[in-house]
Design a protein around this motif. Structure first.
Motif, mmCIF file in Angstrom:
data_model
loop_
_atom_site.group_PDB
_atom_site.id
_atom_site.type_symbol
_atom_site.label_atom_id
_atom_site.label_comp_id
_atom_site.label_asym_id
_atom_site.label_seq_id
_atom_site.Cartn_x
_atom_site.Cartn_y
_atom_site.Cartn_z
ATOM 1 N N GLU A 29 6.271 10.447 -1.788
ATOM 2 C CA GLU A 29 4.887 10.787 -2.327
ATOM 3 C C GLU A 29 3.947 9.439 -2.455
ATOM 4 O O GLU A 29 3.142 9.296 -1.808
ATOM 5 C CB GLU A 29 4.786 11.732 -3.224
ATOM 6 C CG GLU A 29 3.476 12.425 -3.564
ATOM 7 C CD GLU A 29 3.619 13.492 -4.248
ATOM 8 O OE1 GLU A 29 4.465 13.910 -4.893
ATOM 9 O OE2 GLU A 29 2.229 14.029 -4.477
ATOM 10 N N HIS A 30 4.860 8.513 -3.068
ATOM 11 C CA HIS A 30 3.912 7.527 -3.694
ATOM 12 C C HIS A 30 3.533 6.666 -2.413
ATOM 13 O O HIS A 30 2.674 6.154 -2.216
ATOM 14 C CB HIS A 30 4.887 6.960 -4.650
ATOM 15 C CG HIS A 30 4.299 5.234 -5.010
ATOM 16 N ND1 HIS A 30 3.049 5.202 -5.657
ATOM 17 C CD2 HIS A 30 4.679 4.175 -4.635
ATOM 18 C CE1 HIS A 30 2.751 3.890 -5.838
ATOM 19 N NE2 HIS A 30 3.626 3.032 -5.177
ATOM 20 N N TYR A 31 4.594 6.233 -1.440
ATOM 21 C CA TYR A 31 4.325 5.558 -0.296
ATOM 22 C C TYR A 31 3.839 6.278 0.732
ATOM 23 O O TYR A 31 2.792 5.523 1.311
ATOM 24 C CB TYR A 31 5.771 4.898 0.154
ATOM 25 C CG TYR A 31 6.356 3.740 -0.520
ATOM 26 C CD1 TYR A 31 5.842 2.422 -0.416
ATOM 27 C CD2 TYR A 31 7.457 3.701 -1.395
ATOM 28 C CE1 TYR A 31 5.929 1.311 -1.194
ATOM 29 C CE2 TYR A 31 7.732 2.650 -1.965
ATOM 30 C CZ TYR A 31 7.110 1.487 -1.832
ATOM 31 O OH TYR A 31 7.639 0.378 -2.677
ATOM 32 N N PHE A 32 3.836 7.500 0.820
ATOM 33 C CA PHE A 32 3.018 8.020 1.827
ATOM 34 C C PHE A 32 1.613 8.106 1.561
ATOM 35 O O PHE A 32 0.876 7.920 2.393
ATOM 36 C CB PHE A 32 3.817 9.589 1.954
ATOM 37 C CG PHE A 32 2.977 10.327 3.080
ATOM 38 C CD1 PHE A 32 3.382 10.130 4.429
ATOM 39 C CD2 PHE A 32 2.231 11.669 2.865
ATOM 40 C CE1 PHE A 32 2.756 10.757 5.450
ATOM 41 C CE2 PHE A 32 1.652 12.228 3.923
ATOM 42 C CZ PHE A 32 2.001 11.851 5.113
ATOM 43 N N THR A 33 1.171 8.609 0.291
ATOM 44 C CA THR A 33 -0.094 8.531 -0.032
ATOM 45 C C THR A 33 -0.947 7.177 0.176
ATOM 46 O O THR A 33 -2.013 6.903 0.570
ATOM 47 C CB THR A 33 -0.405 8.920 -1.447
ATOM 48 O OG1 THR A 33 0.778 9.356 -2.155
ATOM 49 C CG2 THR A 33 -1.441 10.095 -1.466
ATOM 50 N N GLY A 34 0.141 6.360 -0.178
ATOM 51 C CA GLY A 34 -0.489 4.696 0.099
ATOM 52 C C GLY A 34 -0.993 4.274 1.467
ATOM 53 O O GLY A 34 -1.839 3.657 1.621
ATOM 54 N N ARG A 35 -0.197 4.951 2.291
ATOM 55 C CA ARG A 35 -0.690 4.699 3.638
ATOM 56 C C ARG A 35 -2.166 4.832 3.781
ATOM 57 O O ARG A 35 -2.756 4.282 4.702
ATOM 58 C CB ARG A 35 -0.018 5.555 4.713
ATOM 59 C CG ARG A 35 1.302 5.326 4.621
ATOM 60 C CD ARG A 35 2.126 6.090 5.964
ATOM 61 N NE ARG A 35 3.532 6.429 5.694
ATOM 62 C CZ ARG A 35 4.146 7.001 6.612
ATOM 63 N NH1 ARG A 35 3.629 7.624 7.681
ATOM 64 N NH2 ARG A 35 5.419 7.171 6.379
ATOM 65 N N TYR A 36 -2.774 5.920 3.353
ATOM 66 C CA TYR A 36 -4.069 6.308 3.449
ATOM 67 C C TYR A 36 -4.975 5.638 2.316
ATOM 68 O O TYR A 36 -6.166 6.116 2.246
ATOM 69 C CB TYR A 36 -4.347 7.700 3.564
ATOM 70 C CG TYR A 36 -3.405 8.432 4.716
ATOM 71 C CD1 TYR A 36 -3.797 8.101 6.075
ATOM 72 C CD2 TYR A 36 -2.127 8.614 4.223
ATOM 73 C CE1 TYR A 36 -3.005 8.547 6.989
ATOM 74 C CE2 TYR A 36 -1.167 9.149 5.493
ATOM 75 C CZ TYR A 36 -1.605 9.126 6.734
ATOM 76 O OH TYR A 36 -0.829 9.352 7.810
ATOM 77 N N ALA A 37 -4.690 5.024 1.373
ATOM 78 C CA ALA A 37 -5.365 4.599 0.296
ATOM 79 C C ALA A 37 -6.461 3.662 0.341
ATOM 80 O O ALA A 37 -7.693 3.865 0.108
ATOM 81 C CB ALA A 37 -4.393 3.900 -0.735
ATOM 82 N N ASP A 38 -6.221 2.693 1.259
ATOM 83 C CA ASP A 38 -7.270 1.659 1.544
ATOM 84 C C ASP A 38 -8.683 2.403 2.157
ATOM 85 O O ASP A 38 -8.381 2.963 3.057
ATOM 86 C CB ASP A 38 -6.955 0.288 2.127
ATOM 87 C CG ASP A 38 -5.863 0.457 3.325
ATOM 88 O OD1 ASP A 38 -5.571 1.502 3.518
ATOM 89 O OD2 ASP A 38 -5.687 -0.598 3.692
ATOM 90 N N GLY A 39 -9.713 1.881 1.769
ATOM 91 C CA GLY A 39 -10.831 2.487 1.977
ATOM 92 C C GLY A 39 -11.469 3.824 1.250
ATOM 93 O O GLY A 39 -12.420 4.131 1.475
#
Ligand code: SF4
Ligand code: SF4
Lengths: 260, 440, 364
Positions: free
Chosen positions: B59-69
């Protein structure tokens, strides 16, 4: 025969010498294993070329290679980099990236369309990226250069060795043999590791569109092919692959005399 | 930060990620149940916590994919004061953790080579090379790593991470805060604490600037306290290994360390360790060990050899050797007791600066001896990590002290935590076997 | 006079105690104010390394190995203490290894400085000043405490020495000496009493020619320390000379600005620390540093940049690719070389250097 100059490349494994005519063509060549006494060996080889081509004692001589400073009566003395750059540019006639795999070192030289050396890289002290590394391993497996290419073609590439350090790699190979891994797979793994190491050297100068090869390692057709594949670029062996340095030295000697 | 990115992120975080995790969890739960009662020699039965861990990290890494911006993103070192960033809503990326993941998944070597081809010397810490390789090639086993808006490096682990982040700062052209925790010889000085406290405030100011938010003091206290509780919970988990047989091996702990490194100060981190603790406690009460036949107990020093964990743990377990503690896993628990909710800043200053890597060898020797006593170790393996100088210097002498003065059999294992080219598995295994034979 | 004899003479005739000092950044002024001779040790090659390698892994740099070898060979028996600045991970640990595992019975004074901080960071300035105070406290039981006037005087002397160094470096092309001799003078301050060093530099300055006399190719040299010094001969033999310097042992320690003359000594020393050019081991900002170097290289008409690093030196190596990139974009080629600080300069290394200089000499 009119001889313009003589170039001598005193390498760590072999000594190469060429005599060139005014057009730069190699008129005579000689190659020998390096002897402990480089000075007298060089003198003898130069003398040999002189008598073979009938040129006089005033023919200018240039020396290069790791023993270059031991060559008495050499006029200009230049490094292997400059010599290979010159020789390769003369042979190819265009900008190129040269990969020279020698006994004690491998070098990559980027040569501009002007013939100038633009950048170069040499492997560090360790033997991993040198011809010696392959030699040691092939010797251990009792395989000659000419046997390599078909073996690589046959291999599936399913085995890899993680270490390119000669000492480590040897012990890795021994344990592969002990596990009954077919020899061609091991040969493949060793060449792949080597290609990776030399490939890194190439990449340090930026990805080329093609590479040209010289030096003793260029005689290993399997290696040439694999290196090209590894870098995803065409790999060609320069004509006179073992004499590129000596040729570069001779060209330098000739131009020094002509005052260019 | 655009509205659409924020919406997308919220959607991913609250709907898609949990969904993905649920499906994945369902799949792994099924395969877990299938394997659960099957024997797993030379190890004990599998832990259910492993599935929970996978969910959490996924979950941590997956949400991270969309974090920037969408939300501010910070890249920070493992020892950085992450609790300070939490109130600002940063998505946190730990390049070390990511690099370790790359090593476990056997992707580190290629990334290192990529960095070396760009001129980074092979003698640099392999975490840094893996990170550079990933940044420059865009390759990662987690799909995508969001770009940073802020970089924070803390010198409490090494000076290496300082130079590493200087390079990142130029690559990303974003602000870098260097959180400088002077190395402690002896017991540390009051002016160190002053210096660190002043930097807390500087860092807060920088976070305010980068995010455009004001610090919510309440939130800060909440996350700091929670962070401390997480550390304590992790400590309690580790302490269970004092039991004989130990319910978990240190090699497991290397995997379960993920949340305390990457999610400290978050409620899900705490609840994970509570779950793990309960499961292990249950094992203890039933006398079940992490390996089937625990004959000898060992201590591990330095970082894990990430790419060889499985091979090594099997080799040791087959001989009846269990690693029950390590200076590395202990590092995330050892300073939690410094925390004082009434003096958040000064106590946190101590908490961050007094970790093993920021202290001298006298302290390290004492700590190792204490661990060996508390966990009843018969021997120790000191991993001499080519990449990590601050953790490795002194090990030759430590080995000598342990062997000669304390009768704790000790071996040095030359390797690297991330770069497989600096480790010879054949020689390593040979040495391990020879070491085990000395116990007969 | 060789180093050993000089130290003995300083002890006998001037009653000066000696402190062995590790690289790189430390307040030499404090030692001077205490009438203590600081003798820096940059890992001179030549002592048997075997004893050191039972304490240090092979992946620790040659400087750390050589320092330990030097101490274990008993060469430091004459000193009264060891000053260990917090330079890098390796020296950080060596400064603990020595006293904690009893490899020496000399007192070890550890001195830390802020990392990665800009000159206007208040917290960093405060910390540096507090460390200076702490250092004075630690030294006091062994060497006494300097008065304010003694500190001021020492600061004045070292500022003078710094200015002379800068002047010499600025005018390198006006001297007929070769690089080795030139650097020997610059580096003599690593062990000479500051006034002796000043006199030595002044003498060299007198030999300055009215016009630039250096005909070889100007290059910039950077790295931790030019050791073994053969590297400088190799540069000269290949037809180049060190026209601009960025060695940590030399230029990176010079205060580029004078402190306010009215400030109290510890403030002045703090100013001087933050007025250094910046150094990889201090965590200076990368681009800023590279641009500064580039400006310097251009002002001296340098054709190339030689980065001569100590193998395994991480702080230095991290900065290399970006620095090379910035130089390359400005049209200045660079060569990266590593030394393991063995007694001899290898043939392979000199080939690379010569090839690099040959490359710079090509007609464009
Ligand atoms: S592994 Fe060691 S050197 Fe690398 S970042 Fe971590 S503490 Fe620093
Ligand atoms: S050369 Fe580099 S690693 Fe070695 S002591 Fe100096 S700064 Fe440290």
């Amino acid at each position: 025969m009119t001889i313009a100059s003589i170039g001598l490349d005193a390498g760590s494994t072999t000594v190469k010498a060429v005599a060139i005519n005014p057009e730069g063509q190699i008129a005579a060549r000689v190659i020998e294993n390096t002897k402990p006494d480089i000075s007298s060996q060089a003198e003898r080889l130069i003398e040999g070329l002189r008598s073979e081509t009938g040129s006089g004692p005033d023919t200018t001589v240039s020396a290069t290679g790791y023993g270059r400073k031991m060559v008495r009566n050499a006029g200009k003395v230049i490094t292997e980099i400059t010599a290979h750059g010159r020789g390769a540019f003369f042979l190819a006639g265009k900008a190129l990236t040269l990969v020279d795999v020698g006994g004690q070192d491998s070098k990559v030289i980027r040569i501009a369309a002007s013939g100038n050396v633009e950048d170069f890289a040499m492997n560090d002290k360790c033997a991993a990226g040198t011809g010696r590394f392959l030699e040691v391993i092939l010797h251990r497996l009792e395989i000659g250069y000419d046997q390599v290419e078909p073996m690589l073609d046959r291999a599936s590439g399913s085995v890899s060795i993680s270490n390119t350090c000669t000492v480590f790699a040897e012990s890795e190979i021994i344990s592969l043999l002990a596990r009954g891994v077919p020899v061609e797979e091991i040969v493949y793994a060793v060449h792949a590791a080597f290609a990776e190491r030399v490939g890194s050297l190439v990449m340090r100068l930026g990805r080329p569109s093609a590479i040209h090869m010289s030096g003793g390692g260029a005689r290993n057709a399997g290696l040439v092919k694999l290196l090209g594949k590894h870098l995803c670029v065409p790999a060609t062996v320069l004509p006179e692959a073992q004499f590129v340095g000596a040729l570069g030295a001779a060209l330098t000697a000739a131009s020094t005399r002509a005052g260019i | 930060m655009t509205i659409s990115r924020q919406l997308q992120y919220a959607l991913i975080k609250n709907v898609a990620a949990p969904l993905l995790v649920k499906t994945d969890a369902w799949k792994s739960a099924r395969s877990f149940r299938a394997k659960k009662d099957k024997p797993n020699p030379p190890f004990g039965p599998r832990l259910e916590s492993y599935i929970k861990l996978k969910e959490l990290m996924l979950e941590h890494y997956f949400t991270g994919r969309y974090a920037d911006g969408a939300v501010p993103v910070a890249w920070i070192t493992s020892g950085s004061p992450v609790e300070l960033l939490r109130p600002f809503g940063f998505h946190i990326v730990y390049p070390e953790n990511h690099a370790a993941l790359c090593a476990v998944r056997r992707r580190a070597k290629d990334l290192c080579v990529h960095a070396e081809n760009e001129g980074f010397c092979r003698d640099l810490c392999s975490y840094a090379r893996t990170d550079f390789g990933s940044v420059m090639s865009g390759q990662t086993p987690v799909g995508r790593v969001p770009k940073p808006d802020l970089l924070v490096t803390c010198t409490n682990i090494c000076q290496t991470a300082l130079a590493w982040y200087k390079v990142l700062a130029r690559k990303f052209n974003v602000p870098l805060y260097v959180f400088d925790t002077p190395f402690i010889y002896g017991e540390g000085e009051e002016h160190d604490v002053d210096y660190i406290v002043a930097q807390f405030h500087e860092l807060i100011e920088m976070c305010e600037k980068v995010t455009g938010r004001k610090l919510d003091q309440k939130q800060l206290t909440y996350h700091t306290q929670l962070g401390c509780e997480c550390s304590k919970a992790w400590g309690k988990v580790l302490d269970l290994c004092r039991n004989r047989p130990a319910p978990m091996t240190t090699f497991d702990a290397f995997i379960y360390i993920g949340p305390i490194v990457a999610m400290r100060g978050l409620p899900e981190c705490l609840s994970f360790y509570k779950f793990l603790h309960d499961e292990l406690q249950d094992r203890v009460s039933r006398g079940i060990g992490a390996i089937q036949n625990e004959r000898y107990r060992l201590l591990w020093d330095n970082l894990p050899i990430w790419f060889a964990i499985r091979d090594l743990s099997t080799a040791f377990a087959q001989g009846g050797f269990n690693f029950v503690c390590s200076t590395y896993t202990n590092a995330w628990a050892e300073t939690a007791h410094h925390f004082d909710p009434n003096d958040v800043y000064r106590s946190s200053a101590k908490l961050y600066s007094r970790i093993i890597l920021n202290r001298d060898l006298r302290n390290k020797a004492d700590l190792i001896l204490k661990l060996c006593r508390d966990f009843q170790c018969d021997g120790a393996v000191l991993h001499s990590d080519r990449s990590c100088k601050p953790y490795s210097v002194g090990q030759y002498n430590l080995a000598d002290i342990l062997n000669r003065e304390h009768g704790i059999k000790t071996m040095i294992l030359e390797a690297d935590h991330g770069d497989p080219r600096s480790y010879s598995p054949e020689q390593g295994e040979l040495r391990v076997k020879a070491f085990m034979e000395t116990f007969q | 006079m060789d180093r050993k004899a000089y130290i003995a003479e300083q002890k006998e005739k001037r009653g000066r105690k000696t402190v062995l000092v590790f690289p790189i950044h430390y307040p030499r002024e404090v030692l001077t104010a205490l009438n203590v001779l600081g003798v820096e040790i940059w890992g001179p090659p030549g002592f048997p390394r075997a004893p050191a390698s039972t304490h240090l892994q092979p992946f620790i740099c040659g400087i750390a190995h050589n320092i330990l070898a030097f101490i274990m060979a008993g060469k430091a028996d004459v000193v009264d203490g060891i000053l260990c600045p917090h330079t890098c991970d390796s020296l950080q640990m060596l400064a603990s290894l020595l006293p904690d595992f009893k490899l020496t019975d000399k007192p070890c004074f550890r001195f830390r400085h802020p990392k990665g901080k800009s000159p206007d960071s208040k917290s960093a300035r405060g910390f540096y000043k507090a460390e200076l105070k702490g250092l004075l406290d630690k030294l006091e039981p062994f060497f006494g405490r300097p008065s304010e006037a003694e500190l001021q005087k020492a600061i004045g002397l070292h500022l003078e020495a710094d200015e002379l160094k800068l002047k010499l470096l600025d005018q390198r092309a006006y001297f007929t000496t070769n690089d080795r001799a030139f650097y020997e003078v610059l580096r003599a301050g690593e062990y000479l009493w500051v006034e002796d060093h000043i006199a030595m530099m002044k003498k060299l300055l007198e030999s300055k020619s009215p016009e630039p006399v250096e005909k070889r190719k100007p290059i910039m040299v950077s790295g931790i320390v030019p050791e073994p010094m053969d590297i400088l001969d190799a540069i000269n033999n290949a037809g180049a000379f060190a026209a601009a310097d960025d060695f940590a042992a030399i230029s990176r320690r010079i205060a580029m600005k004078r402190p306010n003359p009215d400030s109290d000594p510890l403030d002045a020393l703090t100013d001087m620390f933050f007025a250094r050019r910046g150094c990889t081991t201090l965590g200076t900002e990368l681009e800023e540093r590279a641009n500064l170097l580039l400006k310097l290289a251009k002002s001296r008409d340098c054709r190339g940049l030689l980065i001569y690093n100590v193998k395994f030196c991480e702080p230095e190596a991290f900065y290399v690719p970006d620095t090379q990139d910035i130089f390359k974009k400005a049209g200045i080629p660079s060569l990266y070389m590593e030394t393991e600080l063995e007694a001899e300069f290898s043939g392979q290394a000199s080939t690379r250097l010569e090839a690099f200089i040959e490359m710079l000499e090509q007609p464009s």
